[in-house]
Design a protein around this motif. Sequence first.
Motif, mmCIF file in Angstrom:
data_model
loop_
_atom_site.group_PDB
_atom_site.id
_atom_site.type_symbol
_atom_site.label_atom_id
_atom_site.label_comp_id
_atom_site.label_asym_id
_atom_site.label_seq_id
_atom_site.Cartn_x
_atom_site.Cartn_y
_atom_site.Cartn_z
ATOM 1 N N HIS A 149 0.837 -1.207 0.000
ATOM 2 C CA HIS A 149 0.000 0.000 0.000
ATOM 3 C C HIS A 149 0.871 1.255 0.000
ATOM 4 N N TRP A 191 -0.395 4.011 1.656
ATOM 5 C CA TRP A 191 -0.944 4.816 2.739
ATOM 6 C C TRP A 191 0.208 5.447 3.512
ATOM 7 N N PRO A 192 0.173 6.687 3.967
ATOM 8 C CA PRO A 192 -0.989 7.586 3.967
ATOM 9 C C PRO A 192 -1.068 8.524 2.768
ATOM 10 N N ARG A 193 -0.393 8.183 1.646
ATOM 11 C CA ARG A 193 -0.494 9.078 0.484
ATOM 12 C C ARG A 193 -1.932 9.069 -0.035
ATOM 13 N N LYS A 194 -2.384 10.253 -0.455
ATOM 14 C CA LYS A 194 -3.772 10.371 -0.916
ATOM 15 C C LYS A 194 -3.798 11.225 -2.174
ATOM 16 N N ASP A 195 -4.728 10.941 -3.059
ATOM 17 C CA ASP A 195 -4.908 11.769 -4.250
ATOM 18 C C ASP A 195 -3.598 11.969 -4.996
ATOM 19 N N SER A 196 -2.793 10.945 -5.020
ATOM 20 C CA SER A 196 -1.513 11.081 -5.719
ATOM 21 C C SER A 196 -1.457 10.027 -6.823
ATOM 22 N N ASP A 255 -8.398 -2.713 -0.095
ATOM 23 C CA ASP A 255 -9.291 -1.610 0.285
ATOM 24 C C ASP A 255 -9.761 -1.881 1.707
ATOM 25 N N GLY A 277 -7.537 3.667 5.662
ATOM 26 C CA GLY A 277 -7.352 4.787 4.731
ATOM 27 C C GLY A 277 -7.019 4.377 3.308
ATOM 28 N N CYS A 278 -7.094 3.083 2.968
ATOM 29 C CA CYS A 278 -6.746 2.667 1.607
ATOM 30 C C CYS A 278 -8.018 2.398 0.801
ATOM 31 N N ARG A 279 -8.050 2.912 -0.422
ATOM 32 C CA ARG A 279 -9.213 2.697 -1.294
ATOM 33 C C ARG A 279 -8.758 2.199 -2.660
ATOM 34 N N PRO A 305 -8.194 2.590 -6.304
ATOM 35 C CA PRO A 305 -7.959 3.896 -6.918
ATOM 36 C C PRO A 305 -9.103 4.335 -7.833
#
Length: 739
Positions: free
Chosen positions: A694, A696-701, A724, A730-732, A734
Amino acid sequence: MRYPILLLFLLLLATFASAQQDYPITPVSFSEVRIQDDFWQPKIRTNHEVTIPIAIAKSQESGRIDNFRMAAGRMEGQFCTEYPFDDSDIYKIIEAASYSLQTFPDAEMEARVDSLIELVAAAQEPDGYLYTTRTIGKNVHPWAGTERWELVHELSHELYNLGHLYEAAVAHYRATGKRSLLDVAIKSADLVDATFGPGKTENYPGHQEVELGLVKLYRVTGETRYLNLAKYFLDVRGRPGIGNPKEYDQSHLPVTEQSAAVGHAVRGAYMWTAMADVAAITGDSAYRRAIDRIWHDIVDGKYYLNGGIGATGAGEAFGSAYELPNMTAYAETCAGVGVVRWNHRLFLMTGQSKYIDVLERSLYNNVLDGVSRSGDRFFYPNPLASMGQHERREWFGCACCPPNVARTLPSMPEYLYAYRDEDIYVNMYVSSETELDLAGTTLRLRQQSGFPWEGAVRLYVDPASPVEARLRLRVPGYVRNAPTPGDLYRYADPELPAFTVTVNDAIVPVTTDADGYLTLDRTWREGDRVEVDFPLPVHAVRADPRVAADSGRVAFERGPLVYAAEGADNHGEVLNLVVDETTPVRAERSGELGGIYVLRGRARTVDRQLDGSLSTSEPRPLTLVPYHLWNNRGPGEMAVWLATTEATAQPSPAPTLTYTSTLTSSLGEEKPLLALRDQLLPAHSNDHSVPYFHWWPRKDSREWIQVDLPALANVSKVSVYWFDDGPDGGCRIPADWQV
Ligand code: FUB
Ligand code: ZN
């Protein structure tokens, strides 16, 4: 006029009575026990020579010491470390050094400790408040809140830090007789006492620790306000309208109504330790009943074979009963330290050896695993299986664990002996020496033992003049077919080999009593000698079938040591092994890892073929090493629980294109990519039981994984299985992706 005098008399009596009452059993202090063995003594020495100096150096490099300098007004700047609880590491280091200096007098370390204490004192505000991030006043940590104590029930850790300060102060005072840190602690505790309590600020600490520190401070000063305050902080938890009740920090219910081990494991262990302390002093039976229920909840379903607690990294918390995954086990080193300290208290309260069984398992396995042989690398979680993704680290941003090991090692001599009236308890078998005052005479006790490798124990009992006493020798669970109290683990090969006890070479008929001791009741004279040879067979252990992670698996242990198969001894692969149960597993002396006993057996390997089928090899030699020593020869595969059937083994991956390719990713780290090559299919996208990769915690990248094929190849199909962990994690999957 008579009433006030009577009242005063009664008050004095009450103070006296409470000051007298404590645990019925008294441990022989670490400072009175001299360890003289080849197992613990070298570790305590390495701790002194390597670990404590590293802890000081890392605290300097990371800015922890500078935080105190700035708070003291001796340096310009802003709070410069990651967490508001970083102050506590300095206190733990002072505590560790105080114990260690007892065994290894060291002028340089003593001077360093004195200068740290001088700095801590200078960082204390005039009214006793001590919390560098707020005192510095610049870059105040967001967890601190805007006002003193405002977020004390959340993450400020103001009181957690102080608990460690009080423990350090008491250790330093007991070890050196110096009051320098004790005076700082008293000034702080007086402020806390003036601030919290009925009719004052009503709240509890978000991370327990201050309670047990206050009890120690009470014992050393005799100041009952500190004891009452400790009890207040326990009793105010879970009271309606106070703080922010939640399981995470065990504030969801009043402490006396709690029955299950839930939430953050370290917080819980420190709280139950404090409850035992307060119960011992006040006689509070509701505390005792609650910690007894929680203890059973742990040993019956939430205790790892390596002595760890806290199954999951999510919230560093307990899972549900029997949820004990191996590769993702959290089993934080600090939580293991908590188990050791709590169970020592429970023994002192009851005199039952089952608590020492738990203490010993957690100490020899979980806590020792927390530090490398060299003393300069540390584990924070202590997993029971690895694909090679785990490795001890030099230090951590959140550095709670290394100094916790550093203070536990030099204080472990305190776990060996204890006494109550004419009863002398020998709880751990470690070559050592001590003196006890017994019925007006001094009794010298000298122990020679080959533990943990050999079970022969010889005790020399030398009273200055003949004395009647009951010598109580603990019969460890592993000698009684009880690996842990309760049914969570059982020996697959129950066997009760006979052993004899002799006094001055004459066999003494003695049986293990209900508390788990052999009691020798006699008049002891100078030169008396007791010998026991505890059998230490290799045991195969099975877990309760409800522990899914251990189903179809077996683990091996011998004496207090849990064993693990490591790649280094087994052609690099152990997850794919199936133990050949027709070949007995034997212990054998080895020069490996500084001189140990290894276990030798046989196992087959299961390998996945390109067509998806499995092939099983002929049995080949299997070697196991003590679990706490794994990862001292580099990272690699490791397993405590070995498969007993092909279906439960994790086959070695087939040489597919992905497996033989080189993987890189935008994450930059190599080890997590192992999850992409293990050929383990998750049961669903939120399956945490198999390794996953994963960002995480990277988001919208925008992130990438690159697969460099070994050679030109035709790729006909690519599948991606997304992890997910919503809605809580916090993982979705993409929003968009492409191959
Ligand atoms: O919060 C202080 C310490 O940091 C805890 O005890 C550890 O579990 C780590 O979260
Ligand atoms: Zn820790």
